[in-house]
Design a protein around this motif. Structure first.
Motif, PDB file in Angstrom:
ATOM      1  N   LYS A   1     -16.381  26.817   8.187  1.00 35.85           N
ATOM      2  CA  LYS A   1     -17.269  26.564   7.381  1.00 35.85           C
ATOM      3  C   LYS A   1     -17.212  25.116   7.129  1.00 35.85           C
ATOM      4  O   LYS A   1     -17.967  23.855   7.385  1.00 35.85           O
TER       5      LYS A   1
ATOM      6  N   LYS B   1     -15.156  23.000   8.865  1.00 34.45           N
ATOM      7  CA  LYS B   1     -15.147  22.134   9.977  1.00 34.45           C
ATOM      8  C   LYS B   1     -16.515  21.768  10.339  1.00 34.45           C
ATOM      9  O   LYS B   1     -16.811  20.451  10.561  1.00 34.45           O
ATOM     10  N   LEU B   2     -17.454  22.715   9.893  1.00 34.17           N
ATOM     11  CA  LEU B   2     -18.986  22.264  10.348  1.00 34.17           C
ATOM     12  C   LEU B   2     -19.520  21.302   9.248  1.00 34.17           C
ATOM     13  O   LEU B   2     -20.097  20.414   9.651  1.00 34.17           O
ATOM     14  N   LYS B   3     -18.875  21.604   8.042  1.00 33.99           N
ATOM     15  CA  LYS B   3     -19.588  20.469   7.155  1.00 33.99           C
ATOM     16  C   LYS B   3     -18.856  19.145   7.311  1.00 33.99           C
ATOM     17  O   LYS B   3     -19.308  18.038   7.174  1.00 33.99           O
TER      18      LYS B   3
ATOM     19  N   LEU C   1     -18.372  17.858  10.217  1.00 34.92           N
ATOM     20  CA  LEU C   1     -19.323  17.469  11.328  1.00 34.92           C
ATOM     21  C   LEU C   1     -20.643  16.967  10.899  1.00 34.92           C
ATOM     22  O   LEU C   1     -21.512  16.334  11.654  1.00 34.92           O
TER      23      LEU C   1
ATOM     24  N   LEU D   1     -22.988  19.139   9.040  1.00 36.98           N
ATOM     25  CA  LEU D   1     -23.850  19.908   8.778  1.00 36.98           C
ATOM     26  C   LEU D   1     -23.756  20.310   7.045  1.00 36.98           C
ATOM     27  O   LEU D   1     -22.839  20.233   6.341  1.00 36.98           O
TER      28      LEU D   1
ATOM     29  N   GLU E   1     -27.766  24.499   6.696  1.00 33.29           N
ATOM     30  CA  GLU E   1     -27.580  24.601   8.337  1.00 33.29           C
ATOM     31  C   GLU E   1     -26.601  25.387   8.752  1.00 33.29           C
ATOM     32  O   GLU E   1     -26.669  26.024   9.968  1.00 33.29           O
ATOM     33  N   ILE E   2     -25.399  25.461   8.119  1.00 39.23           N
ATOM     34  CA  ILE E   2     -24.383  26.201   8.315  1.00 39.23           C
ATOM     35  C   ILE E   2     -24.829  27.642   8.180  1.00 39.23           C
ATOM     36  O   ILE E   2     -24.469  28.592   8.941  1.00 39.23           O
TER      37      ILE E   2
ATOM     38  N   LEU F   1     -26.762  28.959  11.147  1.00 44.73           N
ATOM     39  CA  LEU F   1     -26.003  29.211  12.387  1.00 44.73           C
ATOM     40  C   LEU F   1     -25.172  30.319  12.534  1.00 44.73           C
ATOM     41  O   LEU F   1     -25.132  31.144  13.416  1.00 44.73           O
TER      42      LEU F   1
END
Length: 96
Positions: free
Chosen positions: A77, A79-81, A83, A85, A89-90, A93
């Motif tokens: 989570k 790592k997605l933030k 990037l 997101l 959005e997370i 996904l």
């Protein structure tokens, strides 16, 4: 989560154990106290009783695996933030 039962299921296949209803002196074991290693009884022919140390090691292995999975989820989570997101959005996904 009932780690004791989850660990016991990894030994001897399924449905090999039950719980004693009375202790060695014939005293009734209250339901809330029954699910302990010392009250396990084998109910399946050919099953063998794992040692308490083996059961405790399996419980720790299960706890470690669960903690590792939670840590990986949190790391993913983050790592997605990183990037860019946002939380919505997370969640869309990965559903969490």
């Amino acid at each position: 989560m009932d780690y004791l039962q989850k660990a016991l299921h990894t030994f001897n296949g399924a449905n090999w154990y039950g719980w004693k209803t009375h202790d060695d002196d014939g005293n009734k074991i209250p339901n809330e106290d029954r699910m302990q290693y010392k009250y396990i009884k084998i109910i399946k022919d050919g099953a063998t009783m794992p040692t308490e140390a083996d059961v405790n090691a399996k419980i720790q292995e299960l706890k470690d695996a669960e903690a590792n999975a939670e840590n990986k989820k949190a790391s993913g989570k983050q790592k997605l933030k990183d990037l860019g997101l946002d939380d919505d959005e997370i969640q869309a996904l990965i559903g969490v």
